[in-house]
Enzyme design. Structure first.
Site, mmCIF file in Angstrom:
data_model
loop_
_atom_site.group_PDB
_atom_site.id
_atom_site.type_symbol
_atom_site.label_atom_id
_atom_site.label_comp_id
_atom_site.label_asym_id
_atom_site.label_seq_id
_atom_site.Cartn_x
_atom_site.Cartn_y
_atom_site.Cartn_z
ATOM 1 N N HIS A 87 -5.676 2.441 5.872
ATOM 2 C CA HIS A 87 -5.127 2.590 4.527
ATOM 3 C C HIS A 87 -4.362 1.332 4.136
ATOM 4 O O HIS A 87 -3.240 1.110 4.567
ATOM 5 C CB HIS A 87 -4.219 3.834 4.470
ATOM 6 N N SER A 108 -6.390 7.113 0.666
ATOM 7 C CA SER A 108 -4.930 7.109 0.727
ATOM 8 C C SER A 108 -4.383 8.505 0.986
ATOM 9 O O SER A 108 -3.177 8.641 1.175
ATOM 10 C CB SER A 108 -4.334 6.503 -0.541
#
Ligand code: 3H9
Length: 707
Positions: A438, A417
């Site tokens: 992500h 992330s």
């Protein structure tokens, strides 16, 4: 035989005594001015043509009609207006049949409701989704739908924006019959011939009364809907107006009801919420259009590998299984693998328990899942997603293994992330095959997917990421490499603004309330309690040695974490959660800690109004978004809006932070930033892009058009 010339947006063609009007306006047959004009002319001409005894309305291509042309909203209206076209169709002296296939939505369904008979092909989807665009059905839908399906069902359809299948529409009374034929033209002609054989004439929805015959019951349903909307619509403008329009359908004669609907529709059309929601609609469709990738062909993905069976890995696995692809999950030992498998099974148990999927579907999806404890099991995977914990060394070790076992051409994705995707790619011999995917938690629910394109990612690798997202029914947004990509980087900045306000005098509860009042479902501290404070704490500790001492660092979160108060999962965080409650209560001890931290930092607390909290929170968000854009981490302003709306709870009716910035005006945002920068120039320094745009009298939307 073609009977009349037209622009071609709606073609009229006679088959013996039946006139078929085919709406042909790709991509979705939206009711543009040209379509409306052709449709109106065809129906008008048919009245005077003695050779025509019935009219069939059908759509060319994949849909009947997807609704009004959304691109025309906000522009000067062009005649004929859709309500007039619908009224003209209804007034036809010759029976009109609408044949519905694909999307029959919004104004498209309203055209059909104005027709005298409706038949639906298998696969048709009917709905009045105007509420999702900040509108109400404004071409008679609020008056005709209740007359056919009753007030409760019509309200449900319009307030939810949901689509009905052909079967459901038949049961609801919206259509008269299901077509056996798979061809709209054949089905329409066959039905019209039957009508003619039976000498069935026009049958106007405006005269249909049975569904509203029990007036007190219909009005009670309207009152109940009004209550529900007041409680749940969270500041949305159009739902209450939908309810009022349906009330008018019950209380007023048809023509007066139409006038009431029109007035309410125009209020919605003029509202900033309509502009925000339409912006969000187009922004979501824009994200996949990537300059430079038009020619790139996605690689074939038939088998997917996932490394890591934690919450993220399991959520990603479910998302892939849902898309019909097989998954191999790799974990480090049997126990961890079993936990991963159990997490996946638990999601399906829950869905099956709620009746969302059948027992057979549950079994089929789980049958596509296999697990292994060795990387060799990934040898024939076409795409592998790494979802181990957020630590560079751990990720590098995984990628070294993937480099060893993955077949040539396999795409290797990291679900990091915020870590550097280029560094991760460098651990392999084929950095061109590596990208970031992500996902957001819960990965099987959240629509957003940041596709992180590294400096070595090949175009076809990136294209594979976008195609994979499409199969998973996600909204992919291209992001460049930086700490936190688009979403988490901007989040870190406005959270910092919130923390500074907390130390300066606003309570976490004041801040949460102000953010909710803006339209977020929850405030930043509620969100932190939900996500768990421990993850952020670990990151802060890891970053402590490299932290810039010139930047203000608020320690309140650390004080809570040191006590083990990580949020909901530990029963307390910024809020108290007695006995596992999900709704938190303010905690006086937290306020005492905040006070002590203010004293330690030498701050004399001051009062913040709700408006100031919102302004600072948004100024920080917009300023960092401008930096993200300027650095090319995001491709276009509307991509940032999509990330904020679909991943971070930004209120959709405000379009996204940059649409919002445009709507309040960039000079005002810049003035706020300059004011705040007097206290803390390092944090509040205005983005050069924002300054440039404001000085030039331009807005972010002008960059969308250029992208
Ligand atoms: C309304 O009807 C008001 C009336 O009550 C009252 C009037 C007085 N207009 O989604 P896709 C474009 S409000 C213009 O990717 P799919 C879309 O931007 C309307 N353009 O395809 C895209 O363009 P591009 C109520 C539209 O197959 C392309 O078509 N109706 C419209 O995944 C393909 O779209 C709705 O809210 C439009 N109405 O899904 C329905 N619709 O290629 C809105 C689409 O340049 N539409 N475009 O990116 C949808 O829900 C989906 O598009 C649909 C197809 C399900 C139809």
């Amino acid at each position: 035989m073609t009977d009349r010339a037209s622009t071609g947006a709606a073609r009229a063609r006679r088959y013996e005594d039946i006139l078929v009007v085919t709406i042909d306006h790709p991509p979705v047959n939206a009711l543009s001015a040209a379509v409306r004009a052709d449709l109106a002319a065809a129906v008008r001409d048919a009245q005077a043509d003695p050779q025509v005894r019935a009219i069939v309305l059908a759509g060319a291509g994949r849909n009947f009609i997807a609704g009004a042309d959304i691109r025309e909203f906000g522009k000067p209206p062009q005649p004929p207006a859709l309500p007039d076209v619908c009224n003209q169709i209804e007034a036809s002296a010759k029976p009109v049949v609408a044949v519905l296939h694909g999307a029959a939505l919004g104004g498209g369904l309203e055209v059909a409701l104005a027709a005298h008979y409706r038949i639906a092909l298998p696969g048709a989807r009917l709905g009045l989704p105007e509420v999702t665009l900040g509108l109400l059905p404004g071409a008679g839908g609020t008056q005709r739908a209740p007359r056919l399906m009753g007030a409760p069902a019509a309200l449900d359809l319009m307030l939810s924006g949901k689509h009905l299948s052909a079967d459901e529409a038949l049961k609801a009374g919206l259509v008269d019959a299901l077509a056996g034929e798979s061809d709209a033209l054949d089905a329409g002609l066959a039905y019209a011939r039957q009508l003619l054989a039976m000498r069935a004439g026009p049958r106007r929805t405006r005269d249909a009364g049975a569904a509203l015959a029990d007036r007190p019951a219909a009005l009670a349903a309207v009152d109940a809907a009004a209550d529900r909307v007041a409680k749940t619509a969270r500041g949305l403008f159009s739902p209450a107006r939908i309810v009022e329009a349906v009330r008018a359908a019950i209380e007023l004669p048809f023509d007066e009801g139409l006038r009431a609907e029109r007035a309410l529709f125009l209020q919605c059309l003029d509202s900033p919420q309509r502009a925000g929601l339409v912006h969000a609609f187009f922004a979501e469709r824009e994200t996949s259009k990537i300059p430079g990738l038009e020619q790139a062909r996605p690689r074939r993905v038939e088998r997917v590998g996932i490394v890591g069976g934690g919450t993220m890995g399991a959520g990603i696995a479910v998302s892939v299984l849902d898309a019909g692809l097989p998954v191999v999950m790799v974990e480090q030992d049997d126990a961890a693998l079993e936990r991963g498998r159990a997490r996946v099974a638990q999601v399906y148990d829950l869905l099956a328990g709620k009746g969302r999927i059948s027992a057979d579907e549950r079994a089929a999806r789980l049958a596509r899942f296999t697990g292994a404890t060795g990387y060799d099991a990934l040898a024939d995977a076409d795409l592998i997603v790494e979802a181990v914990y957020e630590d560079m060394d751990a990720k590098l070790a995984v990628f070294a293994q993937l480099d060893r076992v993955a077949k040539p051409g396999a795409v290797l994705a990291t679900n990091t992330s915020y870590l550097d995707v280029d560094r991760i790619a460098a651990a392999t011999r084929g950095p061109a095959d590596v990208l970031g995917l992500h996902f957001f938690s819960p990965a099987n629910v959240m629509k957003l997917l940041e596709v992180v394109v590294g400096s070595h990612t090949a175009p076809d690798t990136a294209a594979t990421g976008f195609e994979f997202a499409r199969r998973l029914r996600k909204i992919p947004v291209r992001a460049g490499v930086c700490d936190g990509f688009i979403g988490n980087r901007i989040l870190a900045t406005y959270r910092q603004a919130a923390d500074m306000m907390m130390e300066d005098g606003a309570s976490p509860y004041d801040i949460d309330a102000a953010v909710r009042a803006f339209g977020y479902p929850m405030g930043p501290y509620q969100m932190m309690d939900l996500a768990g404070g421990d993850i952020g704490w670990a990151t802060r500790k890891r970053r402590a040695p490299t932290r810039d001492p010139a930047l203000r660092y608020v320690q309140i979160a650390d004080r809570l974490c040191e006590r083990g108060w990580f949020g909901q999962k530990t029963g307390r965080g910024y809020y108290l959660y007695p006995d596992g409650a999900r709704q938190g209560q303010p905690d006086p001890e937290v306020l005492a800690i905040v006070d002590a931290e203010r004293a330690r930092a030498g701050v004399s607390p001051r009062a913040f109004t709700q408006e100031e909290i919102q302004r600072r929170y948004l100024a920080a968000m917009i300023n960092e978004a401008a930096n993200v854009l300027r650095e090319g981490v995001a491709l276009r302003p509307s991509d940032i809006d999509v990330v904020a709306v679909s991943g971070y709870g930004f209120p959709r009716h405000r379009g996204g932070p940059l649409h919002y910035a445009d709507s309040v005006g960039l000079p005002g945002i810049l003035a706020d930033l300059r004011e705040y920068a007097k206290e803390d120039p390092a944090f509040w320094s205005p983005s050069p892009l924002l300054v440039e745009l404001a000085d030039a009298g331009r807005d972010f939307a002008s960059l969308n058009r250029a992208a």
